[in-house]
Design a protein around this motif. Structure first.
Motif, PDB file in Angstrom:
ATOM      1  N   LEU B 232       1.020  -1.099   0.276  1.00  0.00           N
ATOM      2  CA  LEU B 232      -0.091   0.247   0.294  1.00  0.00           C
ATOM      3  C   LEU B 232       1.312   1.122   0.245  1.00  0.00           C
ATOM      4  N   PRO B 235      -0.182   7.187   2.288  1.00  0.00           N
ATOM      5  CA  PRO B 235      -0.739   7.961   2.618  1.00  0.00           C
ATOM      6  C   PRO B 235      -2.473   6.357   3.337  1.00  0.00           C
ATOM      7  N   GLN B 236      -1.867   5.545   2.469  1.00  0.00           N
ATOM      8  CA  GLN B 236      -3.105   4.049   2.827  1.00  0.00           C
ATOM      9  C   GLN B 236      -2.501   3.940   4.230  1.00  0.00           C
ATOM     10  N   HIS B 239      -4.237   4.742   8.169  1.00  0.00           N
ATOM     11  CA  HIS B 239      -5.575   4.052   8.540  1.00  0.00           C
ATOM     12  C   HIS B 239      -5.029   3.171   9.682  1.00  0.00           C
ATOM     13  N   ARG B 243      -6.006   1.653  14.219  1.00  0.00           N
ATOM     14  CA  ARG B 243      -6.186   0.144  14.704  1.00  0.00           C
ATOM     15  C   ARG B 243      -5.380  -0.627  15.152  1.00  0.00           C
ATOM     16  N   CYS B 323     -12.418  15.591  13.990  1.00  0.00           N
ATOM     17  CA  CYS B 323     -12.540  15.426  13.316  1.00  0.00           C
ATOM     18  C   CYS B 323     -13.415  13.705  12.566  1.00  0.00           C
ATOM     19  N   GLY B 324     -14.410  13.716  13.504  1.00  0.00           N
ATOM     20  CA  GLY B 324     -14.899  13.092  12.784  1.00  0.00           C
ATOM     21  C   GLY B 324     -14.879  11.474  12.555  1.00  0.00           C
ATOM     22  N   GLY B 325     -13.798  11.840  13.805  1.00  0.00           N
ATOM     23  CA  GLY B 325     -14.137   9.766  14.781  1.00  0.00           C
ATOM     24  C   GLY B 325     -13.634  10.447  16.038  1.00  0.00           C
ATOM     25  N   ARG B 326     -14.364   9.103  16.558  1.00  0.00           N
ATOM     26  CA  ARG B 326     -14.124   9.184  18.236  1.00  0.00           C
ATOM     27  C   ARG B 326     -13.333   8.700  18.622  1.00  0.00           C
ATOM     28  N   ILE B 328     -11.376   6.192  16.463  1.00  0.00           N
ATOM     29  CA  ILE B 328     -10.314   6.129  15.060  1.00  0.00           C
ATOM     30  C   ILE B 328     -10.386   7.169  14.755  1.00  0.00           C
ATOM     31  N   ILE B 329      -9.805   8.626  15.071  1.00  0.00           N
ATOM     32  CA  ILE B 329      -9.851   9.459  14.846  1.00  0.00           C
ATOM     33  C   ILE B 329      -9.419   9.908  14.072  1.00  0.00           C
ATOM     34  N   ASN B 330      -8.813   9.553  12.887  1.00  0.00           N
ATOM     35  CA  ASN B 330      -7.653   9.877  11.072  1.00  0.00           C
ATOM     36  C   ASN B 330      -7.679  11.194  11.496  1.00  0.00           C
ATOM     37  N   VAL B 333      -1.714  13.474   9.039  1.00  0.00           N
ATOM     38  CA  VAL B 333      -1.867  12.623   7.548  1.00  0.00           C
ATOM     39  C   VAL B 333      -0.582  13.727   7.266  1.00  0.00           C
ATOM     40  N   MET B 338      -5.718  16.009   8.881  1.00  0.00           N
ATOM     41  CA  MET B 338      -6.571  16.389   7.777  1.00  0.00           C
ATOM     42  C   MET B 338      -7.732  17.637   8.122  1.00  0.00           C
ATOM     43  N   PHE B 339      -7.898  17.766   9.982  1.00  0.00           N
ATOM     44  CA  PHE B 339      -8.704  19.063   9.308  1.00  0.00           C
ATOM     45  C   PHE B 339      -8.188  19.783  10.441  1.00  0.00           C
TER      46      PHE B 339
END
Lengths: 373, 543, 167
Positions: B232, B235-236, B239, B243, B323-326, B328-330, B333, B338-339
């Motif tokens: 991969l 950037p891939q 994520h 985890r 960042c829209g995650g709780r 896995i906050i992602n 980058v 990202m945000f």
């Protein structure tokens, strides 16, 4: 002892008298007794189940409030139907038979548990005339019968063919044997004070001065010790080592399912109730209202509240205390548990009995000091 | 470091020393234990901390990289490299006698690359079953699912450990040892158990309630992330890091981003650095709250568990809005974040700080001085400083043993060199010290956030990067302080857009490796409590 | 004597610590609970705008989207959840052009890493915060994102509106 005649309109005494007279008028002695036995047994069974369901609901709700949660709130208003729903579920569940377990003992174990708790339950005076059997050695009977439950725990642990269950049962054995001592001694302290082992006499002796006040320091120590050891006997946290959810998954009843598990569950809650109600009877004047000698008006008001309400009220306060303790503390380790009993509770208890004997002999109880009847 | 170079050349004459990102020393495999021992026993600067043990398939040969550093100064690092050309029966010498933490890592290398280590006391495969065919991390591994079919039959666990020992005459002796005695009372704690914090399997032999021996059996949720990453793009891969140790998701991702940024020489904008640092610390508080909660739950205090969750929820809300995650906050980058922060971010975080302080005081009153809790934690699970270093136990647990091992202090990254905070160190080394360390670290994290939250500068949140990121050929290491200890990333790049080899150093693996040591002789109930105080997260181990 | 006083001091501090602990739970008993009653509070429930739940392809009132079927999202997806099917059509001026045919996204395999959205050169897709996505069948998690009969929004305004109705 002459008692003032208060009007007690809500008592069940008259109803029971009337029923008894009705039967005696129409039937011979034998049949009367038989019918009364059956009715009493059925009534006790019904109360047993209702108390268990209510306790389970109360525990869930109160626990939730302690834990910043809401608790059951989906089944019925405020989740009131949760316990009946769970009961139905547990009745319908499959009873899983474990291969390579001792089948007979495995199925016999829960019955020991439930029979022990029920037999103790039957000897408790719930209110005026609401007392099924009034042994003259009531206290001894209760201590003896309630320890039968340990056989159920032991058999379950042994016959499940599961190492977790086995460890749980072994822990339970050590715990029961130790804490039975303390519980027994604490009750004996009060037997010394009241001079009887019969529950009805013990209660009547507390009319104007409950035992916990009568024996002041000594009674208070006995009361606290009884609550601690009673709590430990019911296997509830911080003394829930035989179950120890985070260590032994579910301890001795890991392998049980369906109604077999239900029996353990039911017995656990009923034991909690039994311990609280014995404490009520022995220390807090049982079903008697709170009365003060000489204050007739006040006593009259107190007597309007029926005796069974007093009994269940006092018991509930003790149960609440037990829940509060359970949900505040972490679990003890087995050696700490035994330390607590053998190094703290038991020596203090033994000294306390001597102290009580001295109090009684030298006339330093409240009754003697203030001349209460 | 010049005298270290001299020492290396004195010890092994034909060692090849290169100045790469780290000082890299390549030696023949027969000479490696000698060199490692010399460095380990160096007086002034003992290289006694094995950070990472990385097996690499270098094509012709199979090799291992050892990243070692000094426990006195974590920024003094050396990479030792060795390899063998024998692909059929690759053998290397173990360093387990020098660094205890190498034991499980070497077993992992055996499972994934097939290299066996001479003198390792227990050479069973880690993560994989003993009958697994092929070695997944080798480049010529056949991924055909028919070779290793999914079995629905239960398999007996192998209780006999093979190993290769070298006799005094220099002969190699293949032998087997029994893991447990025949009459041991062995109970399984896990894979499904309320208190293993994941799918971990401890096999514990008991003497009454006392623990005689623990055998760690891992790999139930191994996902092969390192293997997946090899196909991969960078950037891939990002994520996956969330985890690993999902409770310090942001810090793990920070490590990988940092590694790639350092390799590709990308400058991260200051605003992004601020956001990263604040988010890292929030994540640390979140993780420590949960650690406190689960530790108390392991000790049987269910109510405390829910209190911990309650406070954590506030942070999760902030994460969700940012960042829209709780979980896995992602957020991170390559090149930044990202945000951008949302409008009320500062207000929310500033409201959280006094709230958390109040709750910390409540935790203290509720649990920290409780006589039962003290009995369950004080003088239980004692880990000495020497053992903490030897087993590589970092993070709050390592610092509870008196070892200053905070990467934020030793090798500052992001903005940690610009903020004032105290490295919380206790010397008792027991469960209680680890417990208190976590609570104190929450307070320190709050301090860090307080210093940063009002000063977030305006500007870009992410540096411009090429659409396809290729790292120049080389080996890159990055180390960050995650909630459970040091999290490390190793990337070997061959100039492609995929990593040639990627390895994560997971702090939990070292925490678990110390468990058999510190639990020996304790009660079974304390085993659970010690596990809670070590606070390992299983997916971090089973990468 | 020393050990005896220690013994009683131990009892005293122990009991005190227990009572302090009980006071914390007692206080909690009366505080307002933070639990959210989910299905009941749907109207007042605030889910962050950035919450990633459902990948969508916004269409405007003319049923036009911005996807040029370049396939970058499909390439960037680490799990292969996106499948961009394109087809070649001939525009009126005789040029061959690749347009989007079917855009499918498999929610069941998505890890919500947001790579597809941030790499999309024409901002054609975005994540919505609609989180109620439970279905009874895994196949229902495979969504087609572009509407039936939708087409690419033209960047230049002067291009005639009704162009490739042939879809």
């Amino acid at each position: 002892m002459m008692l003032l005649n208060y009007s007690q309109p809500l008592e069940l005494t008259k109803l029971i008298k009337w029923f008894d007279n009705l039967l005696r008028a129409s039937l011979p002695e034998f049949w009367t007794l038989l019918i009364e036995f059956v009715v009493v047994a059925l009534a006790l069974l019904a109360v047993y189940v209702v108390v268990a369901l209510l306790l389970i609901y109360a525990e869930r709700k109160i626990t939730a409030f302690f834990q910043a949660r809401i608790g059951p709130n989906r089944a019925g208003k405020w989740g009131l139907l949760q316990s009946p729903a769970d009961m139905i579920k547990i009745l319908l569940k499959e009873i899983i038979k474990i291969s390579r377990s001792d089948r007979f003992l495995f199925f016999a174990a829960p019955f020991f548990m439930i029979v022990a708790s029920f037999a103790t339950f039957a000897a408790i005076p719930f209110g005026q005339s609401l007392h099924a059997i009034d042994f003259n050695i009531g206290v001894l009977y209760v201590i003896a019968i309630s320890s039968l439950g340990i056989i159920g725990v032991f058999l379950a642990g042994w016959s499940s063919n599961n190492k977790y269950s086995m460890i749980g049962a072994m822990r339970s054995g050590a715990q029961f044997v130790s804490y039975e001592l303390s519980a027994g001694f604490a009750l004996m302290t009060i037997v010394v004070l009241s001079g009887t082992m019969q529950f009805s006499e013990m209660i009547e002796g507390q009319r104007y001065c409950w035992n916990i006040f009568n024996g002041h320091i000594s009674s208070l120590i006995a009361f606290v010790i009884y609550l601690i050891s009673g709590h430990a006997e019911t296997n509830r946290g911080p003394f829930d080592l035989p179950e120890a959810e985070s260590e032994l998954t579910a301890g001795y009843h890991t392998e049980y399912s369906g109604i077999m598990f239900g029996y353990y569950y039911l017995a656990e809650y009923l034991n909690m109730f039994v311990i609280a109600s014995i404490a009520t009877t022995v220390f807090l004047g049982g079903y008697l209202p709170f009365e003060i000698q000489g204050w007739d008006g006040f006593n009259q008001i107190m007597n309007y509240i029926p005796s069974y309400v007093w009994f269940f009220g006092k018991t509930f306060v003790l149960i609440f205390l037990s829940l509060w303790v359970r949900w505040s503390f972490p679990r003890l380790r087995i050696d700490q548990l035994l330390n607590l009993e053998w190094k703290y509770l038991l020596p203090i208890n033994l000294l306390n009995i001597v102290l009580m004997v001295l109090l009684v002999l030298t006339g330093l109880t409240l009754k003697d000091l203030f001349g209460i009847l | 470091m010049e005298d270290i170079k001299k020492l290396i050349l004195d010890t092994v004459k034909d060692a090849v020393i290169e100045e790469k990102q780290k000082l890299t020393v390549t030696v023949e495999w027969t000479k490696l234990p000698l060199l490692a021992k010399t460095l380990r026993n160096n007086k002034d600067l003992p290289f006694d901390f094995l950070v990472n043990l990385i097996g690499v398939d270098r094509g012709e040969e199979l090799g291992v990289n050892y990243l070692i550093c000094s426990s006195k100064d974590l920024s003094k690092e050396i990479v030792l490299k060795t390899s063998t050309t024998n692909r059929e029966n690759p053998l290397l010498y173990t360093v387990t006698d020098i660094y205890e933490s190498a034991h499980y890592s070497e077993r992992e290398v055996y499972a994934l690359l097939g290299i066996r280590f001479i003198n390792n006391p227990d050479m069973r495969k880690f993560f994989l079953n003993s009958d697994w065919k092929g070695f997944p991390l080798r480049k010529d591994y056949d991924t055909n699912p028919d070779i290793n079919p999914v079995s629905i039959e239960s398999k007996e666990i192998q209780d006999i450990a093979p190993r290769i020992m070298e006799t005094e005459e220099g002969q190699l002796l293949e032998e087997t040892v029994k893991v447990f005695e025949d009459d041991d009372y062995v109970i399984n704690i896990g894979p499904q158990h309320p208190s293993t914090h994941g799918v971990m399997h401890f096999r514990v032999s008991l003497d009454g309630e006392n623990i005689k021996k623990i055998d760690v059996h891992s790999g139930y949720i191994h996902r092969g992330i390192e293997k997946l990453s090899e196909s991969l793009t960078y950037p891939q891969i990002l994520h996956f890091t969330d985890r690993l140790d999902y409770l310090s998701a942001n810090m793990n991702r920070h490590a990988l981003c940092m590694c790639i940024e350092q390799a590709a020489e990308i400058e991260v904008p200051l605003r992004a650095q601020y956001i990263r640092t604040i988010m890292d610390e929030l994540n640390r508080i979140d993780s420590h709250c949960l650690a406190w909660a689960t530790h108390t739950n392991d000790l049987g205090a269910t109510t405390a568990f829910i209190y911990g969750m309650r406070e954590r929820e506030v942070i999760l809300q902030i994460f969700e809005k940012t960042c829209g995650g709780r979980l896995i906050i992602n957020q991170n980058v390559v090149g930044g974040v990202m945000f951008d922060i949302y409008k009320d971010f500062q207000k929310d975080v500033k409201a959280f700080i006094p709230y958390m302080r109040e709750k910390l005081a409540e935790y203290d009153r509720f649990f920290s001085h409780n006589v039962i809790a003290l009995g369950r934690m004080v003088n239980i699970g004692h880990l000495s400083k020497e053992n903490a270093i030897a087993y590589g136990v970092t993070g709050p647990a390592g610092r509870a043993s008196g070892w200053s091992c905070d990467i934020r202090k030793h090798i500052p990254y992001a903005l940690y060199d610009q903020v004032n905070f105290k490295e919380v160190i206790r010397t008792e080394g027991d469960s209680y010290a680890r417990y208190l360390n976590r609570l104190d670290e929450i307070e320190q994290s709050l301090c860090i956030i307080e210093q940063l939250i009002d000063n977030i500068p305006e500007g870009e949140i992410c540096a411009k990067t090429k659409p396809i990121i290729r790292l120049p050929e080389g080996e890159y290491h990055a180390r960050v302080e995650a909630a459970r200890g040091e999290f490390g990333v190793f990337i070997e790049s061959r100039g492609d857009k995929f990593p040639y080899r990627l390895k994560f150093r997971s702090p939990s693996m070292q925490l678990v490796s110390a468990m058999p040591l510190i639990c020996k002789g304790e009660k079974i109930a304390d085993f659970i409590g010690i596990g809670g105080s070590m606070d390992y997260v299983i997916p971090d181990i089973d990468r | 004597m020393n050990s005896l006083s220690k013994y009683f001091l131990g009892i005293y501090t122990g009991v005190k610590s227990l009572l302090v602990g009980m006071s914390v739970t007692w206080k909690e008993l009366w505080t307002k609970k933070v639990t959210q009653q989910y299905p009941e509070n749907r109207k007042t429930l605030v889910v962050s705008d950035r919450f990633r739940c459902e990948l969508t392809m916004p269409h405007d009132e003319n049923n036009e989207h911005a996807c040029t079927a370049c396939g970058i999202c499909q390439m960037n997806c680490p799990n292969g959840t996106i499948d961009v099917q394109s087809k070649m059509i001939e525009t009126e001026d005789g040029k061959k052009k690749k347009i989007l045919d079917v855009y499918t996204w498999d929610q069941g395999m998505c890890t919500f890493c947001n790579l597809c959205v941030i790499t999309c050169p024409s901002s054609a897709i975005k994540f919505e915060n609609n989180f109620e996505n439970s279905v009874f069948n895994r196949r229902k998690l495979i969504h087609r994102l572009n509407n039936e009969g939708s087409k690419l929004r033209e960047k230049k305004k002067e291009v005639k509106p009704a162009e490739s109705k042939a879809e």
